[in-house]
Write a protein that holds these residues in place. Sequence first.
Motif, mmCIF file in Angstrom:
data_model
loop_
_atom_site.group_PDB
_atom_site.id
_atom_site.type_symbol
_atom_site.label_atom_id
_atom_site.label_comp_id
_atom_site.label_asym_id
_atom_site.label_seq_id
_atom_site.Cartn_x
_atom_site.Cartn_y
_atom_site.Cartn_z
ATOM 1 N N ASP A 127 0.814 -1.217 0.000
ATOM 2 C CA ASP A 127 0.000 0.000 0.000
ATOM 3 C C ASP A 127 0.847 1.267 0.000
ATOM 4 N N ALA A 128 2.164 1.120 -0.108
ATOM 5 C CA ALA A 128 3.056 2.270 -0.138
ATOM 6 C C ALA A 128 4.328 1.861 -0.863
ATOM 7 N N MET A 129 5.069 2.849 -1.344
ATOM 8 C CA MET A 129 6.318 2.560 -2.054
ATOM 9 C C MET A 129 7.402 3.532 -1.616
ATOM 10 N N LEU A 130 8.556 2.964 -1.301
ATOM 11 C CA LEU A 130 9.712 3.782 -0.951
ATOM 12 C C LEU A 130 10.250 4.488 -2.181
ATOM 13 N N THR A 131 10.518 5.770 -2.051
ATOM 14 C CA THR A 131 11.202 6.519 -3.100
ATOM 15 C C THR A 131 12.455 7.156 -2.508
ATOM 16 N N HIS A 132 13.527 7.127 -3.263
ATOM 17 C CA HIS A 132 14.758 7.806 -2.859
ATOM 18 C C HIS A 132 14.809 9.170 -3.537
ATOM 19 N N LEU A 280 19.784 2.912 -7.639
ATOM 20 C CA LEU A 280 18.968 3.909 -6.935
ATOM 21 C C LEU A 280 17.480 3.600 -7.009
ATOM 22 N N ILE A 281 17.091 2.705 -7.912
ATOM 23 C CA ILE A 281 15.730 2.190 -7.934
ATOM 24 C C ILE A 281 15.804 0.678 -8.101
ATOM 25 N N GLU A 282 14.746 0.000 -7.674
ATOM 26 C CA GLU A 282 14.740 -1.468 -7.603
ATOM 27 C C GLU A 282 13.516 -1.988 -8.354
#
Length: 287
Positions: A127-132, A280-282
């Motif tokens: 329900d959420a996504m990590l962003t750098h 930096l992204i997965e």
Amino acid sequence: MQYDSVNSFLQSGTDALKKGPIALIFAEDDVELESTTRHHLKLGFANLIAFMPAEFTLPEELTKRIHRVALTCAPRTVVFDTINKVIEAAPSNWMYYCYNAEYLFFPFCETRTIGEMLAFHTEERRDAMLTHVVDLYADDLTAFPNGVAPDRAMLDRIGYYAHTRHTPDGQPLERQLDMSGGLRWRFEDHIPYERRRIDRIGLFKPRKNLRLLPDHTFNEPEYNTYSCPWHHNLTAAICSFRAAKALKSNAGSTFDIPSFKWRNSVAFEWNSTQLLDLGLIEPGQWF
């Protein structure tokens, strides 16, 4: 559509919240406001809501494609208060927030829409996504004294660190990390401690009693995790000139920084492939 206040929008504009994903853009100033708006429209957001002072201008063809809400985004707590009001009013559609001169990138965003990516993420029960937040900066501060130059943007290719997040009594939090790096790390003497992190839960689904906190985390612990317990999940990046702008507009730091470039600066290529290659992204399980 245009609204003269947040309250006016929440009273008569909530149809914009019924179809997602939804982008909320907060304009602290008018730097790269047009390019920020165009970038996120291109990603495929169903609705884009821009919060900005009434005196800021956008081309008419862009104004027709967005919902514009009059708001002065200062002090910084105004943004968090506004997002929480929108959360209270919104159905459970995916939502994203950023500031002007910030640009979302996710794996394969050149060929897949934000809706397709979030549909997959939802299937993984997230329900959420990590962003750098990846700091961008101009290659020449003499030519671009505010630190912003999209056509000549650079970023750091290394120097990103993860630290286990702890509770106030020192207990480690499961699957939560404090991330650091970029300009906030290299020029940390000029950055308040509480603003040095580069992790942000930039994409999330509203739910009852959910609140965004002033440190860009949520009051629901699972929202703050980088992945589910059984495998890695998708992550995204918000490529941002915001730190560069702040460091060059602040009288306490601008004269101490003749250049943002260092031996590990590379030109930003404005694509997800570069961010994937730099780690930096997965992509998680999404291919």
